[in-house]
Design an enzyme around this catalytic site. Structure first.
Site, PDB file in Angstrom:
ATOM      1  N   GLU A 159       1.208   4.035   1.953  1.00 25.04           N
ATOM      2  CA  GLU A 159       1.571   4.477   3.049  1.00 25.04           C
ATOM      3  C   GLU A 159       2.995   3.392   3.438  1.00 25.04           C
ATOM      4  OE1 GLU A 159      -1.340   3.861   2.311  1.00 25.04           O
ATOM      5  OE2 GLU A 159      -2.895   4.887   3.291  1.00 25.04           O
ATOM      6  N   CYS A 186      -5.940   2.339   5.440  1.00 22.35           N
ATOM      7  CA  CYS A 186      -6.746   1.112   5.804  1.00 22.35           C
ATOM      8  C   CYS A 186      -6.209   0.683   7.264  1.00 22.35           C
ATOM      9  CB  CYS A 186      -6.538   0.154   4.848  1.00 22.35           C
ATOM     10  SG  CYS A 186      -4.971  -0.594   4.894  1.00 22.35           S
ATOM     11  N   CYS A 245      -2.495  -0.162   7.265  1.00 26.18           N
ATOM     12  CA  CYS A 245      -1.469   0.989   7.030  1.00 26.18           C
ATOM     13  C   CYS A 245      -1.677   1.858   8.398  1.00 26.18           C
ATOM     14  CB  CYS A 245      -1.897   1.824   6.112  1.00 26.18           C
ATOM     15  SG  CYS A 245      -1.471   1.203   4.393  1.00 26.18           S
ATOM     16  N   HIS A 267       0.961  -1.118   0.105  1.00 24.16           N
ATOM     17  CA  HIS A 267      -0.006   0.106   0.096  1.00 24.16           C
ATOM     18  C   HIS A 267       0.832   1.243   0.065  1.00 24.16           C
ATOM     19  CE1 HIS A 267      -3.905  -1.905   1.679  1.00 24.16           C
ATOM     20  NE2 HIS A 267      -3.407  -2.687   0.482  1.00 24.16           N
TER      21      HIS A 267
HETATM   22 ZN   LIG Z   1      -3.391   0.248   3.535  1.00 28.68          ZN
END
Ligand SMILES: [Zn+2]
Length: 159
Positions: free
Chosen positions: A58, A86, A89, A56
């Protein structure tokens, strides 16, 4: 208070979300890590292109920033991300300990285009035996012996 700098950095995160999407790296998500008013790391989602479900934006940016800083913590850093993080993260952010997070889209906006992470939040609240992925407790005593050694380990690096 939102500053001119904040606006610039969030725009860069959004720009990266589009760049990642357009280059077929993954979903439309971008992030930057800023320290002392300068971008020290950038990332965009690369889940599908790198076959890495943890790639992801991040997480990608946090890994790069920590490598650059030579530290497992993002002391005095700020993360700007194109979308509200999310749960994965969010966890990574708490472990990395930046001082603030700015985000553009909300998790509701992400859900609207098919990136709904609500099922993970739901799982967190469930009892372990009620989760959708089976979690089975096994050989706890053997595992705990290593924990005991950690407690007594000399020269360990606490975090
Ligand atoms: Zn994430």
């Amino acid at each position: 208070m939102i500053t001119e700098q904040d606006n610039r950095f969030i725009k860069r995160a959004i720009e990266l979300s589009e760049k990642g999407m357009d280059s077929q790296a993954g979903g439309p998500f971008g992030a930057v890590v800023v320290k002392n008013g300068e971008i020290i790391a950038e990332g965009f989602n690369a889940v599908t292109s790198s076959n890495d479900p943890t790639a992801h934006a991040e997480v990608v940016a946090i890994r790069k920033a920590c490598e650059k800083l030579g530290s497992f913590q993002l002391d005095d850093c700020i993360i700007y991300t194109s979308c509200e993080p999310c749960p994965m993260c969010l966890g990574a952010i708490y472990w990395a300990r930046p001082k603030a997070v700015y985000y553009a889209c909300t998790k509701e906006d992400a859900a609207e285009i098919g990136f709904d992470d609500h099922f993970i939040y739901d799982e967190i609240d469930k009892k372990i035996e009620d989760r959708n992925v089976k979690f089975i407790n096994l050989d706890r005593e053997e595992g705990r012996k290593v924990f005991k050694k950690w407690e007594e380990k000399e020269g360990r690096v606490d975090y």
